[in-house]
Design a protein around this motif. Structure first.
Motif, PDB file in Angstrom:
ATOM      1  N   UNK A 198      -4.076  -0.212  11.677  1.00  0.00           N
ATOM      2  CA  UNK A 198      -3.489  -0.889  10.524  1.00  0.00           C
ATOM      3  C   UNK A 198      -4.535  -1.715   9.780  1.00  0.00           C
ATOM      4  N   UNK A 199      -5.402  -2.388  10.540  1.00  0.00           N
ATOM      5  CA  UNK A 199      -6.460  -3.173   9.908  1.00  0.00           C
ATOM      6  C   UNK A 199      -7.424  -2.273   9.140  1.00  0.00           C
ATOM      7  N   UNK A 222      -9.450  -0.257   4.018  1.00  0.00           N
ATOM      8  CA  UNK A 222      -9.696   0.887   3.154  1.00  0.00           C
ATOM      9  C   UNK A 222      -8.979   0.779   1.823  1.00  0.00           C
ATOM     10  N   UNK A 223      -7.732   0.339   1.872  1.00  0.00           N
ATOM     11  CA  UNK A 223      -6.972   0.166   0.630  1.00  0.00           C
ATOM     12  C   UNK A 223      -7.563  -0.943  -0.236  1.00  0.00           C
ATOM     13  N   UNK A 224      -8.016  -2.003   0.419  1.00  0.00           N
ATOM     14  CA  UNK A 224      -8.633  -3.100  -0.327  1.00  0.00           C
ATOM     15  C   UNK A 224      -9.915  -2.638  -1.023  1.00  0.00           C
ATOM     16  N   UNK A 225     -10.705  -1.835  -0.313  1.00  0.00           N
ATOM     17  CA  UNK A 225     -11.938  -1.321  -0.905  1.00  0.00           C
ATOM     18  C   UNK A 225     -11.629  -0.365  -2.056  1.00  0.00           C
ATOM     19  N   UNK A 226     -10.622   0.473  -1.878  1.00  0.00           N
ATOM     20  CA  UNK A 226     -10.225   1.403  -2.936  1.00  0.00           C
ATOM     21  C   UNK A 226      -9.761   0.644  -4.169  1.00  0.00           C
ATOM     22  N   UNK A 227      -8.934  -0.370  -3.949  1.00  0.00           N
ATOM     23  CA  UNK A 227      -8.436  -1.171  -5.067  1.00  0.00           C
ATOM     24  C   UNK A 227      -9.584  -1.905  -5.759  1.00  0.00           C
TER      25      UNK A 227
END
Length: 233
Positions: free
Chosen positions: A176-177, A182-187
């Motif tokens: 989950x972390x 990964x989502x934070x980096x993508x955003x």
């Protein structure tokens, strides 16, 4: 497994049956000698509501009031009125079990003498009558849908349990972390790209415009030559 079997026999949903059994066990567990007796009582109550013509809301209200009465050890006040209105078969069973009229039951309720043991005894004494009447009731689409949902839930139960257990593990936390990072980096990357485009529109336009014009000319030339060739032949 017993909860599923009880729900199937009562033609109800597993969620409702499990909720009734859980609430009754929490509030009035001491009124029953075993878990089997608790499940059998809950099943009979569900059936008696159906035979008495109670809708879903009436069943829920009646079961809640009955749970309160069993927890208190006696049926009186609002609980008594709710049972008389929403569970007529239970009211009849208590009257027959105690050999009292409904008017006398009202007096017994006021005196607090309709005990949990009387309620339980009356319910089990009326079991054959309830089951026989319930068996004559035609199956509805809702009954069939409940059976389908229960079967699906029972089949996927082990998988759901495995997933729930996995969600409590450290490996799942790490996964989950990782997904979160990964989502934070993508955003963040998408935000940077969008900001770059907005801040450098002139540069992008000056860079791409000549290429766009060149490509347009090449396409026009190709079209013109093709048209000329077809015209000659």
């Amino acid at each position: 497994m017993q909860d599923f079997s009880a729900a199937k026999r009562a033609r109800g949903s597993y969620e409702d049956m499990a909720g009734v059994i859980g609430r009754m066990g929490t509030l009035a567990g001491d009124a029953f000698r075993s878990n089997d007796e608790l499940i059998a009582f809950s099943e009979l109550m569900q059936k008696s509501f159906r035979v008495g013509g109670s809708g879903t809301m009436e069943q829920q209200a009646g079961m809640y009031q009955l749970s309160q009465a069993m927890a208190a050890g006696k049926l009186q006040g609002d609980e008594f009125r709710s049972i008389m209105e929403n569970a007529p078969m239970l009211a009849q069973a208590i009257a027959k079990f105690t050999e009292k009229s409904k008017g006398e039951l009202k007096q017994m309720s006021a005196e607090g003498t309709i005990t949990a043991d009387i309620i339980k005894g009356a319910m089990f004494a009326a079991a054959d009558d309830i089951n026989s009447k319930f068996a004559t009731m035609p199956r509805t689409f809702g009954d069939i849908w409940n059976e389908v949902k229960n079967s699906a839930l029972q089949s996927f139960g082990p998988l759901i349990e495995t997933i729930n257990q996995s969600m409590q593990s450290e490996n799942f936390d790490r996964l989950l972390n990782g997904l979160t990072i990964g989502l934070q980096m993508l955003a963040s990357g998408a935000s940077w790209a969008f900001s770059f485009i907005l801040n450098h529109l002139d540069l992008i336009r000056n860079f791409w415009l000549p290429w766009a014009l060149l490509l347009s000319r090449l396409q026009l030339n190709g079209w013109f030559r093709g048209s000329l060739r077809h015209g000659l032949y």
